[in-house]
Design a protein around this motif. Structure first.
Motif, mmCIF file in Angstrom:
data_model
loop_
_atom_site.group_PDB
_atom_site.id
_atom_site.type_symbol
_atom_site.label_atom_id
_atom_site.label_comp_id
_atom_site.label_asym_id
_atom_site.label_seq_id
_atom_site.Cartn_x
_atom_site.Cartn_y
_atom_site.Cartn_z
ATOM 1 N N PHE A 102 0.833 -1.199 0.000
ATOM 2 C CA PHE A 102 0.000 0.000 0.000
ATOM 3 C C PHE A 102 0.867 1.248 0.000
ATOM 4 C CE2 PHE A 102 0.438 -1.409 4.438
ATOM 5 C CZ PHE A 102 0.969 -0.276 5.043
ATOM 6 N N ALA A 103 0.223 2.336 -0.403
ATOM 7 C CA ALA A 103 0.814 3.679 -0.288
ATOM 8 C C ALA A 103 0.110 4.381 0.864
ATOM 9 C CB ALA A 103 0.632 4.451 -1.583
ATOM 10 N N TYR A 104 0.883 5.142 1.659
ATOM 11 C CA TYR A 104 0.344 5.741 2.877
ATOM 12 C C TYR A 104 0.748 7.207 2.979
ATOM 13 C CZ TYR A 104 -0.095 6.743 7.901
ATOM 14 O OH TYR A 104 -0.399 7.305 9.113
ATOM 15 N N HIS A 105 -0.206 8.028 3.397
ATOM 16 C CA HIS A 105 0.092 9.449 3.623
ATOM 17 C C HIS A 105 -0.587 9.896 4.912
ATOM 18 C CE1 HIS A 105 1.057 13.613 2.854
ATOM 19 N NE2 HIS A 105 -0.210 13.926 3.100
ATOM 20 N N SER A 106 0.099 10.788 5.659
ATOM 21 C CA SER A 106 -0.428 11.344 6.888
ATOM 22 C C SER A 106 -0.038 12.812 6.983
ATOM 23 C CB SER A 106 0.119 10.576 8.096
ATOM 24 O OG SER A 106 -0.154 11.245 9.307
ATOM 25 N N THR A 133 4.834 1.035 0.793
ATOM 26 C CA THR A 133 5.207 0.004 1.762
ATOM 27 C C THR A 133 4.824 -1.375 1.228
ATOM 28 O OG1 THR A 133 4.921 1.479 3.653
ATOM 29 C CG2 THR A 133 4.841 -0.873 4.094
ATOM 30 N N ILE A 134 5.767 -2.303 1.318
ATOM 31 C CA ILE A 134 5.454 -3.714 1.100
ATOM 32 C C ILE A 134 5.180 -4.295 2.477
ATOM 33 C CG2 ILE A 134 6.248 -5.947 0.263
ATOM 34 C CD1 ILE A 134 5.872 -4.014 -1.969
ATOM 35 N N ASN A 431 -4.581 12.657 13.519
ATOM 36 C CA ASN A 431 -3.813 11.998 12.469
ATOM 37 C C ASN A 431 -4.770 11.648 11.341
ATOM 38 O OD1 ASN A 431 -1.966 10.603 10.928
ATOM 39 N ND2 ASN A 431 -1.970 8.771 12.210
ATOM 40 N N ASN A 432 -4.662 12.371 10.236
ATOM 41 C CA ASN A 432 -5.497 12.099 9.064
ATOM 42 C C ASN A 432 -4.707 11.217 8.102
ATOM 43 O OD1 ASN A 432 -7.881 13.773 9.681
ATOM 44 N ND2 ASN A 432 -6.409 15.457 9.595
ATOM 45 N N GLU A 433 -5.188 10.007 7.927
ATOM 46 C CA GLU A 433 -4.448 9.004 7.169
ATOM 47 C C GLU A 433 -5.166 8.659 5.869
ATOM 48 O OE1 GLU A 433 -2.448 6.165 10.432
ATOM 49 O OE2 GLU A 433 -4.648 6.169 10.478
ATOM 50 N N LEU A 434 -4.387 8.398 4.845
ATOM 51 C CA LEU A 434 -4.915 7.965 3.554
ATOM 52 C C LEU A 434 -4.128 6.751 3.092
ATOM 53 C CD1 LEU A 434 -7.080 8.826 1.470
ATOM 54 C CD2 LEU A 434 -5.256 9.997 0.217
ATOM 55 N N PHE A 435 -4.852 5.651 2.792
ATOM 56 C CA PHE A 435 -4.238 4.412 2.321
ATOM 57 C C PHE A 435 -4.745 4.101 0.905
ATOM 58 C CE2 PHE A 435 -4.609 4.069 6.903
ATOM 59 C CZ PHE A 435 -3.431 3.454 7.320
ATOM 60 N N LEU A 436 -3.841 3.614 0.074
ATOM 61 C CA LEU A 436 -4.211 3.007 -1.201
ATOM 62 C C LEU A 436 -3.564 1.626 -1.213
ATOM 63 C CD1 LEU A 436 -5.597 3.131 -3.947
ATOM 64 C CD2 LEU A 436 -3.499 4.136 -4.890
ATOM 65 N N GLN A 437 -4.389 0.620 -1.020
ATOM 66 C CA GLN A 437 -3.893 -0.744 -0.804
ATOM 67 C C GLN A 437 -4.151 -1.637 -2.012
ATOM 68 O OE1 GLN A 437 -6.042 -3.030 2.163
ATOM 69 N NE2 GLN A 437 -4.178 -4.091 2.822
ATOM 70 N N PHE A 438 -3.180 -2.524 -2.278
ATOM 71 C CA PHE A 438 -3.304 -3.530 -3.336
ATOM 72 C C PHE A 438 -3.017 -4.903 -2.719
ATOM 73 C CE2 PHE A 438 -2.120 0.418 -5.329
ATOM 74 C CZ PHE A 438 -2.914 0.473 -6.474
#
Length: 450
Positions: A102-106, A133-134, A431-438
Motif C-alpha cells: 500500500f501507499a500511505y500518507h499522513s 510500503t510492502i 492523524n489524518n491518514e490515507l491508504f491506497l492498498q493492493f
C-alpha cells in the motif's frame, strides 16, 4: 351314421392332443427344475472358489505389508528417505502467495507517527511509514500429512527479512467432534485476531486490538483443543495453553514455560433467508512482564483480556451482501510498575488498570465493489488507571473513524482506498491518514472461516 363317426374321430384326436400337450409341459417343467438344481450346485462351487481366493489374497497382502515394513526399517537404518517423506500428498502441498502492499500518507511527521502511542494503554507508536510500503509477501503452505493430520505454515516475507508467523498441525480424525492444534498459530480469541491482514475489511487492525494486543494480534506457540458438539445449531468450544509471548499483553520473560491460557465459544444461527448471526465470548489470561505500558517502564504482574464478538451477515446472492461486525474488549491488569533509567530500576509503584474498547464496522457489497465504515473507541464504559493507589487521568477518550471503498477485479485481486481520522493520542493533534492498498493472491489457498 357318417356324422356320428366323424364326431367320434374328432373327439379322439383332440383328447390325444391335449394329453400329449400335458405330458410335454410336465416333462419341460421337470427339465427346468433339474437345470436350476444343477446351476445351484455350480454357484455353490463358484462361491467356495471365491472365498478361497479372498483368503489367499489376504494372506498375500499380509506378506507384502510385512515385507514393506521390513524394507522401510532397513531403509531407515541406512538413512534412506521413507515413511514421512515418501507419501505422494506430502510431496505436493497447496502453496499460495499473497502480496499486501500500500501507499500511505499522513499529515503528521514520521517522528510523530513513531512516537504516537495511546497514553494509558500503550507507549508503542504505529509501524506504518509514509510512502510506498510492502507490508508482506505472505507464503502459505498446506497439505494433508496422512489420514490423521494436516499441516499448515504461514511465512511472511518483508523488507526486514523472513518470519515464521504460523506453523502448526491439526488433527482430522479424533472422535466426538474433537480437534487438536499444536505449534505456532493465531489464537482463537475473538474474531479478527484469527484472521490474516489480507482478510481484514480495513487496512489496519481495530483500535482496541492495537491497544490491548499490539498491531499483530495474539500469535502464540502452544496447543489448542476444540470440540464441535452435535447440536441443532453450530457452536465451537475451544481451550488453549500458550507460551505467553505477546509483548503487549504478557511478554516472554514473565515466566519460563507456558504462562497464558485462553478459552472461547463461537456460535452461529441462521435467522432468515441468507441471514446469519455469529457471536461468542472469549477470555485470555496469564502472567505479565512488559515494557509497553509507558516509556522507560517495566510492568510485572498479571493480565486478563475478555472479549465478546457479534457479527451479522446478509448474503442473498453472490453479487450482494452486507456484514455488520463488532467486538467489545475489556482488560484487567495489575502488578508492579518499575521506572527505569539506563536499565536501572529507580522507582517501583503498584499499577492497576481496568479498561475497555469497542469497534463497530459495516461493509456493503454490490457486484465487484465494496464500501464500508468503521468506528473504534476506547474508554467506552471503563477507564480506571491507578498508580500507587492514586487515579491517573489522561485526557480525552481515544477514538478513530474510517471509511473505505474497494474494487475487486477478481477473487484474487483487490484495490482499496481508505481514509482514517485518528484521535487515539488523546491530544488536539489529529492523524489524518490515507491508504491506497493492493492485495494479490496466487496459488491454492485454504478456505477462510465464515
Amino acid at each position: 351314421m357318417r356324422k356320428g363317426t366323424v364326431f367320434f374321430a374328432l373327439f379322439f384326436i383332440l383328447s390325444f392332443a391335449v394329453d400329449s400337450f400335458g405330458s410335454d409341459f410336465e416333462s419341460r417343467l421337470k427339465a427346468l427344475e433339474e437345470t436350476i438344481r444343477h446351476q445351484g450346485k455350480v454357484i455353490e462351487e463358484q462361491q467356495r472358489t471365491i472365498n478361497q481366493l479372498k483368503e489367499q489374497l489376504q494372506e498375500t497382502k499380509k506378506v507384502e505389508t510385512a515385507a514393506a515394513g521390513a524394507t522401510e526399517v532397513a531403509e531407515e537404518k541406512k538413512g534412506g528417505l521413507t515413511g514421512l517423506f515418501s507419501g505422494k500428498d506430502s510431496m505436493n502441498p497447496n502453496i499460495s502467495l499473497v502480496l499486501n502492499t500500500f501507499a500511505y500518507h499522513s499529515n503528521l511527521r514520521e517522528s510523530e507517527l513513531e512516537a504516537r502511542g495511546i497514553p494509558g494503554y500503550t507507549a508503542e507508536g504505529t509501524s506504518i511509514r509514509k510512502g510506498f510500503t510492502i507490508d508482506s509477501a505472505e507464503l502459505f503452505l498446506f497439505a494433508p500429512v496422512d489420514p490423521y493430520f494436516n499441516l499448515y505454515a504461514t511465512i511472511p516475507v518483508t523488507e526486514d527479512g523472513v518470519e515464521l508467523e504460523e506453523a502448526y498441525f491439526v488433527t482430522t480424525s479424533l472422535p466426538a467432534g474433537l480437534q487438536l492444534k499444536g505449534g505456532k498459530f493465531k489464537s482463537g480469541f475473538g474474531r479478527i485476531n484469527a484472521q490474516h491482514p489480507h482478510q481484514w475489511d480495513f487496512v489496519d487492525i481495530p483500535l482496541p486490538y492495537r491497544a490491548f494486543t499490539g498491531e499483530e494480534g495474539i500469535i502464540e506457540k502452544g496447543a489448542q483443543l476444540t470440540v464441535l458438539p452435535e447440536l441443532p445449531f453450530y457452536i465451537l468450544l475451544g481451550f488453549e495453553v500458550l507460551q505467553g509471548q505477546n509483548e503487549v499483553l504478557f511478554g516472554p520473560d514473565a515466566r519460563s514455560g507456558p504462562h497464558a491460557i485462553a478459552a472461547f465459544a463461537k456460535a452461529s444461527v441462521d435467522i432468515g433467508d441468507g441471514s446469519t448471526l455469529l457471536f461468542g465470548p472469549s477470555v485470555i489470561t496469564g502472567d505479565t512482564k512488559t515494557g509497553s505500558a509507558a516509556e522507560s517502564t517495566d510492568l510485572s504482574g498479571d493480565a486478563t483480556l475478555y472479549g465478546m464478538e457479534l457479527t451479522y451477515k446478509w448474503k442473498p446472492s453472490k453479487q450482494r451482501s452486507f456484514t455488520l461486525q463488532s467486538e467489545y474488549l475489556y482488560r484487567t491488569q495489575k502488578g508492579d510498575l518499575s521506572t527505569l533509567e539506563d536499565d536501572v530500576v529507580i522507582n517501583v509503584e503498584s499499577l492497576k488498570r481496568e479498561q475497555d474498547g469497542l469497534y463497530v464496522q459495516g461493509v456493503y457489497q454490490w457486484g465487484r465493489w465494496r464500501g464500508g465504515a468503521r468506528y473504534d473507541r476506547l474508554d467506552l464504559f471503563k477507564d480506571d488507571y491507578s498508580l500507587g493507589g492514586d487515579p491517573v487521568a489522561f485526557g480525552k477518550d481515544p477514538w478513530r473513524a474510517s471509511g473505505m471503498l474497494e474494487f475487486n477485479p477478481s477473487e484474487s485481486s483487490r484495490i482499496r482506498l481508505q481514509y482514517t481520522h485518528d484521535r487515539a493520542a488523546r491530544n488536539a493533534r489529529a492523524n489524518n491518514e490515507l491508504f491506497l492498498q493492493f492485495i494479490f493472491g496466487i496459488g491454492a489457498h485454504a478456505a477462510h472461516s465464515f
